[in-house]
Design a protein around this motif. Structure first.
Motif: not given
Length: 477
Positions: A65-68, A73-74, A124-126, A136-138
């Motif tokens: 799993m990677g999160e940024a 919301p997640i 989405l991270k960018d 946060r996007v996972r």
């Protein structure tokens, strides 16, 4: 296209890297719970793109799993990368030709699935960082969808706790919002133990486990007339006790896959199959034991998210295939039957069309076709959090799932265009959820209302663990 332009710009930035990842994973097909190299490739790219990475999610070595992002919301983007056994196939041709005879191949397009999901997560991270939007996007790299139910184990272990919504997709022949329709599914091994003996000199001393397995199978065949027509039961002999007919077989093992439209229906069928197994053991004076290997639920829909996904697909307007893509797809269609092609249209609620090798349009949301009669572990995530799934065209109309034709098309330019389009659509829906508190609240309420009618019960017994595979040794590599 104003509302998705920010995501499209960031998708374009990351597309070359993710196409390369997809092709790399295509070239190293690994089956359930053995996706060590494929997971490593996804993990390395997550780290390179600046995600905070959690490895061995839920104790599964091939889950990551990677999160940024921060606060807010997640939103989870679900990816997969497992292959299927026996489907090795040379890419970009229109005839069956294995790369490795008997080897594995990406016969369901999961090389594309995981890479596109990670593409959306990178964009989405960018976008979150650029706009300062709280959230946060996972990216969840999920193994063993093909029969291993990894996501169901991950849900049971709490891997999705705190997630507000989940988005995913699947390669297909048509581009549409995926119907929230699948079969609950349990794989159970039944092991019979008898007593070996000389089949000619002392047959009366033997108690045949193989006879018991065959009697069980006959009992299940008779049960088929008296179960819902939407249910499915499949079987495979895993151990027939040997190859010598002059020995009474002392052991036998048979695996059943039991499917129904919902969990209560599946559990009711399992009880009946268990009774048949017990009866077979009684008739043959053998003993029987059973072991659940994996299980998944049926999909739970979410109307607000499905409408949002339809908006994203309609805004994007369909996968931009070109004449070269259509020419190769037509070659693949020449290997298919008219029934294969008609079935693709039927599942989308469409009438068959002439001279249409690829779907470059979006199927309307109100069209309901024959639906999916398979199973997926995305279903268990859909009970844990509001979830939506798209189906995006990456291969010729009529291509059967789990076929050499899917593998052959898995690195084609059309597949790359489809996975890029899917990343755009998933990114657009996630952006809507980050930007629109009302939409997210509606999705959560829809989910809660459905759970109020039928609460979630994990179909995997608490004492059952994932059937993990050992990491390949350095010598084997």
């Amino acid at each position: 296209m104003k509302n998705v332009e920010p995501i499209l710009a960031h998708i374009e930035t990351h597309t070359p890297d993710l196409i390369e990842l997809s092709d790399t994973v295509w070239g190293m097909p690994e089956t359930l719970y053995a996706e060590y190299e494929s997971c490593a490739q996804h993990t390395a790219l997550l780290k390179a793109k600046g995600f905070k990475v959690t490895e061995e999610v839920a104790g599964i070595p091939t889950a990551v799993m990677g999160e940024a992002g921060e606060g807010g919301p997640i939103i989870a983007i679900l990816g997969e990368y497992d292959a299927l056994p026996g489907l090795s196939q040379v890419a970009n041709i229109a005839e069956p030709k294995p790369v490795v005879p008997g080897g594995a191949g990406h016969g369901c397009g999961h090389n594309l699935l995981g890479s596109s999901a990670l593409l959306a997560a990178c964009a989405l991270k960018d976008w979150l960082a650029e706009t300062g939007t709280p959230g946060r996007v996972r990216y969840y790299g999920c193994p063993a969808e093909e029969g291993g139910a990894a996501k169901a184990f991950m849900v049971r272990d709490g891997a999705f706790d705190g997630v507000d919504a989940a988005i995913t997709w699947h390669p297909g022949a048509m581009t549409k919002v995926d119907d929230a329709q699948s079969l609950a599914n349990s794989r159970i091994d039944y092991t019979f133990t008898g007593r070996s003996s000389h089949a000619a000199a002392a047959p009366e001393l033997g108690r045949s486990a193989l006879d018991a397995a065959e009697l069980m199978n006959i009992g299940v065949q008779y049960m088929r007339e008296h179960m819902p027509s939407s249910a499915r039961i499949h079987y495979a002999y895993l151990d027939v006790g040997g190859t010598a007919p002059n020995v009474v077989q002392g052991t036998a093992k048979i695996r059943y896959t039991i499917r129904a439209v919902d969990l209560p229906g599946m559990m009711a069928l399992i009880k009946r199959v268990n009774k048949i197994a017990e009866g077979a053991a009684l008739m043959t004076e053998t003993k029987v034991s059973s072991q659940v290997i994996s299980a998944v639920s049926n999909l739970l829909g979410n109307t607000p998210l499905e409408e949002a996904m339809q908006t994203a697909l309609d805004t994007l307007g369909g996968v931009p295939f070109d004449d070269a893509d259509r020419a190769y797809a037509a070659q693949i269609q020449a290997t298919l039957s008219a029934e294969d092609i008609a079935a693709s249209y039927g599942r989308a609620g469409l009438e068959p069309r002439e001279n249409e090798p690829l779907c470059d349009y979006v199927v309307p949301l109100n069209l309901k076709g024959n639906g999916m009669m398979g199973s997926t572990d995305v279903a268990d995530v859909s009970w844990a959090v509001p979830t939506v799934q798209a189906r995006v065209a990456t291969h010729a109309i009529g291509t059967p799932g789990h076929s050499w034709q899917v593998v052959a098309q898995g690195k084609a330019p059309a597949a790359h265009k489809g996975m890029t389009f899917a990343g755009q659509a998933m990114g657009a829906v996630a952006r809507m959820l980050f930007s629109d508190e009302v939409l997210l609240a509606r999705a959560k309420k829809d989910h809660q209302d459905r759970l109020a009618k039928q609460p979630y019960v994990c179909p995997i017994p608490t004492d059952v663990q994932p059937p993990l595979q050992p990491r390949p040794s350095a010598a084997a590599e």
